[in-house]
Design a protein around this motif. Structure first.
Motif, PDB file in Angstrom:
ATOM      1  N   UNK A  29       0.449 -23.665  36.846  1.00 30.40           N
ATOM      2  CA  UNK A  29       0.013 -24.798  36.027  1.00 30.40           C
ATOM      3  C   UNK A  29      -1.186 -25.426  36.707  1.00 30.40           C
ATOM      4  N   UNK A  30      -2.253 -25.589  35.959  1.00 31.85           N
ATOM      5  CA  UNK A  30      -3.476 -26.136  36.524  1.00 31.85           C
ATOM      6  C   UNK A  30      -3.951 -27.328  35.707  1.00 31.85           C
ATOM      7  N   UNK A  31      -4.732 -28.180  36.345  1.00 28.29           N
ATOM      8  CA  UNK A  31      -5.343 -29.313  35.636  1.00 28.29           C
ATOM      9  C   UNK A  31      -6.667 -28.896  34.996  1.00 28.29           C
ATOM     10  N   UNK A  32      -7.286 -27.880  35.556  1.00 27.96           N
ATOM     11  CA  UNK A  32      -8.592 -27.404  35.112  1.00 27.96           C
ATOM     12  C   UNK A  32      -8.413 -26.128  34.283  1.00 27.96           C
ATOM     13  N   UNK A  33      -8.822 -26.117  33.027  1.00 28.39           N
ATOM     14  CA  UNK A  33      -8.652 -24.899  32.219  1.00 28.39           C
ATOM     15  C   UNK A  33      -9.375 -23.695  32.801  1.00 28.39           C
ATOM     16  N   UNK A  34     -10.457 -23.909  33.535  1.00 26.80           N
ATOM     17  CA  UNK A  34     -11.157 -22.789  34.164  1.00 26.80           C
ATOM     18  C   UNK A  34     -10.291 -22.143  35.245  1.00 26.80           C
ATOM     19  N   UNK A  35      -9.494 -22.950  35.936  1.00 23.74           N
ATOM     20  CA  UNK A  35      -8.568 -22.394  36.927  1.00 23.74           C
ATOM     21  C   UNK A  35      -7.513 -21.531  36.241  1.00 23.74           C
ATOM     22  N   UNK A  36      -7.029 -22.012  35.099  1.00 19.98           N
ATOM     23  CA  UNK A  36      -6.031 -21.236  34.360  1.00 19.98           C
ATOM     24  C   UNK A  36      -6.624 -19.902  33.910  1.00 19.98           C
ATOM     25  N   UNK A  37      -7.830 -19.947  33.408  1.00 27.82           N
ATOM     26  CA  UNK A  37      -8.480 -18.718  32.951  1.00 27.82           C
ATOM     27  C   UNK A  37      -8.697 -17.742  34.108  1.00 27.82           C
ATOM     28  N   UNK A  38      -9.054 -18.266  35.272  1.00 30.40           N
ATOM     29  CA  UNK A  38      -9.255 -17.387  36.423  1.00 30.40           C
ATOM     30  C   UNK A  38      -7.932 -16.784  36.884  1.00 30.40           C
ATOM     31  N   UNK A  39      -6.858 -17.573  36.815  1.00 29.35           N
ATOM     32  CA  UNK A  39      -5.543 -17.055  37.191  1.00 29.35           C
ATOM     33  C   UNK A  39      -5.140 -15.895  36.280  1.00 29.35           C
ATOM     34  N   UNK A  40      -5.365 -16.050  34.984  1.00 30.65           N
ATOM     35  CA  UNK A  40      -5.043 -14.974  34.032  1.00 30.65           C
ATOM     36  C   UNK A  40      -5.900 -13.741  34.320  1.00 30.65           C
ATOM     37  N   UNK A  41      -7.171 -13.949  34.591  1.00 29.92           N
ATOM     38  CA  UNK A  41      -8.077 -12.848  34.924  1.00 29.92           C
ATOM     39  C   UNK A  41      -7.575 -12.079  36.145  1.00 29.92           C
ATOM     40  N   UNK A  42      -7.239 -12.795  37.204  1.00 29.91           N
ATOM     41  CA  UNK A  42      -6.762 -12.149  38.426  1.00 29.91           C
ATOM     42  C   UNK A  42      -5.412 -11.475  38.212  1.00 29.91           C
ATOM     43  N   UNK A  43      -4.579 -12.078  37.361  1.00 30.81           N
ATOM     44  CA  UNK A  43      -3.234 -11.551  37.125  1.00 30.81           C
ATOM     45  C   UNK A  43      -3.235 -10.303  36.267  1.00 30.81           C
ATOM     46  N   UNK A  44      -4.352 -10.006  35.630  1.00 31.78           N
ATOM     47  CA  UNK A  44      -4.462  -8.804  34.786  1.00 31.78           C
ATOM     48  C   UNK A  44      -5.467  -7.826  35.403  1.00 31.78           C
ATOM     49  N   UNK A  45      -5.335  -7.642  36.710  1.00 27.60           N
ATOM     50  CA  UNK A  45      -6.104  -6.659  37.472  1.00 27.60           C
ATOM     51  C   UNK A  45      -7.599  -6.962  37.537  1.00 27.60           C
ATOM     52  N   UNK A  46      -7.951  -8.231  37.239  1.00 25.44           N
ATOM     53  CA  UNK A  46      -9.356  -8.658  37.346  1.00 25.44           C
ATOM     54  C   UNK A  46     -10.295  -7.715  36.590  1.00 25.44           C
ATOM     55  N   UNK A  47      -9.885  -7.379  35.393  1.00 26.90           N
ATOM     56  CA  UNK A  47     -10.712  -6.490  34.572  1.00 26.90           C
ATOM     57  C   UNK A  47     -11.830  -7.297  33.911  1.00 26.90           C
ATOM     58  N   UNK A  48     -13.055  -6.874  34.131  1.00 27.91           N
ATOM     59  CA  UNK A  48     -14.205  -7.549  33.535  1.00 27.91           C
ATOM     60  C   UNK A  48     -14.291  -7.245  32.038  1.00 27.91           C
ATOM     61  N   UNK A  49     -15.024  -8.063  31.317  1.00 27.09           N
ATOM     62  CA  UNK A  49     -15.204  -7.849  29.884  1.00 27.09           C
ATOM     63  C   UNK A  49     -16.207  -6.719  29.668  1.00 27.09           C
ATOM     64  N   UNK A  50     -15.691  -5.555  29.420  1.00 26.76           N
ATOM     65  CA  UNK A  50     -16.525  -4.374  29.187  1.00 26.76           C
ATOM     66  C   UNK A  50     -15.686  -3.342  28.455  1.00 26.76           C
ATOM     67  N   UNK A  51     -16.344  -2.437  27.760  1.00 33.56           N
ATOM     68  CA  UNK A  51     -15.620  -1.385  27.050  1.00 33.56           C
ATOM     69  C   UNK A  51     -14.872  -0.506  28.043  1.00 33.56           C
ATOM     70  N   UNK A  52     -15.570  -0.117  29.104  1.00 33.34           N
ATOM     71  CA  UNK A  52     -14.928   0.661  30.148  1.00 33.34           C
ATOM     72  C   UNK A  52     -14.216  -0.287  31.113  1.00 33.34           C
ATOM     73  N   UNK A  53     -13.396   0.247  31.982  1.00 31.21           N
ATOM     74  CA  UNK A  53     -12.684  -0.570  32.965  1.00 31.21           C
ATOM     75  C   UNK A  53     -13.624  -0.845  34.134  1.00 31.21           C
ATOM     76  N   UNK A  54     -14.018  -2.118  34.276  1.00 34.63           N
ATOM     77  CA  UNK A  54     -14.929  -2.535  35.340  1.00 34.63           C
ATOM     78  C   UNK A  54     -14.238  -3.614  36.154  1.00 34.63           C
TER      79      UNK A  54
END
Length: 374
Positions: free
Chosen positions: A202-227
């Motif tokens: 639980x975070x106070x900053x929505x950007x922190x929440x978004x980063x947590x989700x990003x890291x929790x899903x293998x830090x996959x960048x937004x790209x067609x291929x897996x980056x």
């Protein structure tokens, strides 16, 4: 022998099945899905604060990601309440940082404000200002939020609030899980509600929440291929488990009331046994009483009660062994006043599940009364 009485067993309501059936019907079996989003929304609405929630595979994962969000890294130091389960401290080591253990106060059994400030001043004097403070609501009892956060603010150190045991508890009418710069919950099988295994950050900053989700899903960048430009983790909760959580959230308040009723039953039952004492709620504190705990006069009596109950097929457990006593951590810096050592020596957790029957509660209290009459 009579049936086993567990310390804190899962308690399903039946409401969970409809969410699970929906996940199977729609084939949302893979990680993520509508119940993940729904569970996060349910938690956010329950906390009734400006909170941003991500559900994860465990409370431990939530603490680990929380430390990453607070920029804890190799060589840093993190103050950690010593009287806690090892999952509060282990993620510090995951990051190559050093846990600095601080003892408890008697009023709540949680991190002591006086010892905390002593530790901070001493670490700063040694050139190692702590990067974060992990404060725990032990057994559902809130820590001294005002005092701890005033100290943290004075030294500009963020607080990671470990509310793994405290969903449903409040401090001055504000729900636990909302006080920290980062806060965490646990939905392990023995917690007040469960998803079998799971947790939330639980975070106070929505950007922190978004980063947590990003890291929790293998830090996959937004790209067609897996980056991958960052190290990521497989920490996200599945849609099926989130469905269980949604059903559990519907009965959370009932579960809190049931556990508080257990505590009241034990306290009334033992009112004439002067050797047994409890930790009461200070004014403004409301504990979910995740586990009901007693203090005995000595380790011998604690063990006498524990073994007497074990013979009756009743599970109990000594209070958490302090982290500064653990073999893996015993040589690390520690600021100890003796409170957590005494609590471990004399304290015992009694069966506390919200599904305990009156007969089971009577079996527990009868066995303890028999021990003192022997």
């Amino acid at each position: 022998m009579e049936s086993k009485i567990w310390l804190s067993s899962p308690h399903m309501s039946g409401k969970e099945q409809s969410y699970i059936n929906d996940a199977f019907k729609t084939n949302w079996i893979a990680p993520l899905g509508p119940h993940v989003n729904g569970f996060e929304s349910d938690i956010k609405n329950y906390l009734n604060e400006d909170s941003h929630v991500a559900v994860l595979s465990s409370g431990t994962a939530a603490i680990h990601l929380g430390l990453i969000l607070l920029d804890v890294g190799h060589g840093d130091e993190v103050i950690c309440q010593s009287k806690t389960f090892s999952a509060s401290a282990n993620p510090i080591a995951y990051q190559g940082a050093t846990p600095i253990f601080v003892d408890s106060e008697k009023d709540t059994w949680n991190i002591c404000p006086e010892q905390l400030e002593i530790a901070i001043k001493d670490r700063i004097s040694k050139g190692k200002k702590p990067k974060a403070i992990i404060a725990v609501h032990l057994y559902g009892m809130p820590y001294n939020v005002n005092a701890i956060h005033a100290i943290a603010k004075a030294y500009n150190i963020p607080v990671l609030e470990d509310s793994a045991e405290a969903l449903g508890s409040t401090y001055k009418d504000v729900k636990c899980g909302t006080f920290g710069d980062i806060s965490v919950l646990s939905f392990n099988g023995n917690k007040i509600i469960t998803t079998s295994g799971g947790g939330a950050i639980i975070t106070k900053d929505p950007k922190h929440r978004d980063k947590a989700v990003f890291l929790a899903t293998q830090a996959r960048e937004k790209a067609v291929e897996y980056v991958h430009a960052s190290i990521g983790y497989n920490y996200r909760m599945s849609n099926v488990l989130a469905g269980i959580g949604r059903g559990q959230m519907e009965v959370l308040d009932d579960r809190v009331l049931a556990r508080r009723k257990n505590y009241a039953f034990y306290k009334e039952s033992f009112k004439n046994i002067e050797e047994l004492t409890f930790v009461d709620e200070p004014e403004g504190y409301y504990s979910n009483r995740w586990l009901s705990c007693i203090l005995t006069p000595s380790e011998d009596i604690r063990e006498g009660i524990r073994t007497a109950l074990e013979k009756e097929n009743i599970e109990t457990r000594p209070l958490w062994k302090p982290m500064h006593q653990q073999p893996i951590f015993k040589d690390l810096p520690q600021y100890i006043n003796g409170v957590s050592d005494e609590l471990f020596e004399k304290g015992l957790c009694l069966p506390s599940g919200s599904n305990l029957t009156e007969n089971e509660l009577n079996r527990v209290t009868s066995a303890i009364k028999t021990y003192f009459r022997a």
